[in-house]
Design a protein around this motif. Structure first.
Motif, short mmCIF file in Angstrom:
data_model
loop_
_atom_site.label_atom_id
_atom_site.label_comp_id
_atom_site.label_asym_id
_atom_site.label_seq_id
_atom_site.Cartn_x
_atom_site.Cartn_y
_atom_site.Cartn_z
N LYS A 121 0.83 -1.20 0.00
CA LYS A 121 0.00 0.00 0.00
C LYS A 121 0.87 1.25 0.00
O LYS A 121 1.93 1.30 0.62
CB LYS A 121 -0.92 -0.01 1.20
N ALA A 122 0.37 2.28 -0.69
CA ALA A 122 1.14 3.52 -0.85
C ALA A 122 1.39 4.20 0.48
O ALA A 122 2.49 4.72 0.72
CB ALA A 122 0.41 4.45 -1.80
N TRP A 123 0.40 4.21 1.38
CA TRP A 123 0.58 4.90 2.65
C TRP A 123 1.63 4.21 3.51
O TRP A 123 2.37 4.87 4.25
CB TRP A 123 -0.73 5.03 3.41
N TYR B 109 5.09 5.13 2.03
CA TYR B 109 5.39 6.53 2.35
C TYR B 109 5.76 6.68 3.83
O TYR B 109 6.72 7.37 4.17
CB TYR B 109 4.18 7.40 2.00
N ALA C 146 0.64 9.57 -4.52
CA ALA C 146 0.00 8.25 -4.55
C ALA C 146 -0.85 8.04 -3.30
O ALA C 146 -1.95 7.48 -3.37
CB ALA C 146 1.06 7.16 -4.66
N VAL C 147 -0.36 8.50 -2.15
CA VAL C 147 -1.12 8.37 -0.91
C VAL C 147 -2.38 9.22 -0.97
O VAL C 147 -3.48 8.75 -0.62
CB VAL C 147 -0.26 8.76 0.31
N THR C 148 -2.26 10.45 -1.43
CA THR C 148 -3.45 11.31 -1.49
C THR C 148 -4.46 10.78 -2.50
O THR C 148 -5.67 10.87 -2.27
CB THR C 148 -3.08 12.76 -1.84
N SER C 149 -4.00 10.20 -3.60
CA SER C 149 -4.92 9.61 -4.57
C SER C 149 -5.65 8.41 -3.99
O SER C 149 -6.86 8.25 -4.19
CB SER C 149 -4.17 9.18 -5.83
N SER C 150 -4.93 7.57 -3.25
CA SER C 150 -5.59 6.40 -2.66
C SER C 150 -6.60 6.81 -1.59
O SER C 150 -7.67 6.20 -1.48
CB SER C 150 -4.56 5.43 -2.09
N ILE C 151 -6.30 7.85 -0.83
CA ILE C 151 -7.25 8.34 0.18
C ILE C 151 -8.48 8.93 -0.51
O ILE C 151 -9.61 8.70 -0.09
CB ILE C 151 -6.58 9.36 1.11
N GLN D 36 -9.69 8.16 -3.44
CA GLN D 36 -10.49 7.09 -4.03
C GLN D 36 -11.27 6.35 -2.95
O GLN D 36 -12.41 5.94 -3.19
CB GLN D 36 -9.59 6.10 -4.78
N ARG D 37 -10.68 6.15 -1.81
CA ARG D 37 -11.35 5.45 -0.73
C ARG D 37 -12.51 6.26 -0.18
O ARG D 37 -13.52 5.72 0.24
CB ARG D 37 -10.36 5.14 0.39
#
Length: 103
Positions: A2-4, A7, A54-59, A61-62
């Motif tokens: 996972k990206a988070w 990071y 990438a972390v901000t994009s995954s958040i 999307q969630r």
């Protein structure tokens, strides 16, 4: 992975490396911790923009908002109708013109 998590591990690694370097230089542990936190912040801001995005994009999307549903539309229409009610705008209290406080 996972990206988070990547990071977070990268930021912790930068902090640990800076802390070790500052402790080896001879700074007291509290100054070394403060300095390592600042160094870690600056280095991660400059060196990790790809991971951060990438972390901000995954958040994002969630936490994507669902499409509007019938209940939301009904509630919005009800509130809009109440706000545009002419009796409401004229200051009408709905008590039939009598003041109940004096009775």
């Amino acid at each position: 992975m996972k990206a988070w998590l990547v990071y977070t591990l990268a930021r912790l690694g930068i902090f640990a490396a800076a802390l070790l370097l500052l402790l080896l230089v001879g700074l007291p542990w509290y100054w070394a911790a403060i300095g390592a936190a600042l160094i870690g912040l600056l280095v991660s801001y400059i060196a990790l923009p790809g991971l951060r995005s990438a972390v901000t994009s995954s958040i994002a999307q969630r936490r994507a908002r669902p499409e509007r549903d019938a209940d939301s539309d009904f509630e919005d229409d009800f509130v809009d109708a109440a706000d545009s009610d002419p009796a409401h705008e004229a200051g009408h209290t709905g008590t039939g013109g009598t003041d109940t406080a004096k009775q």
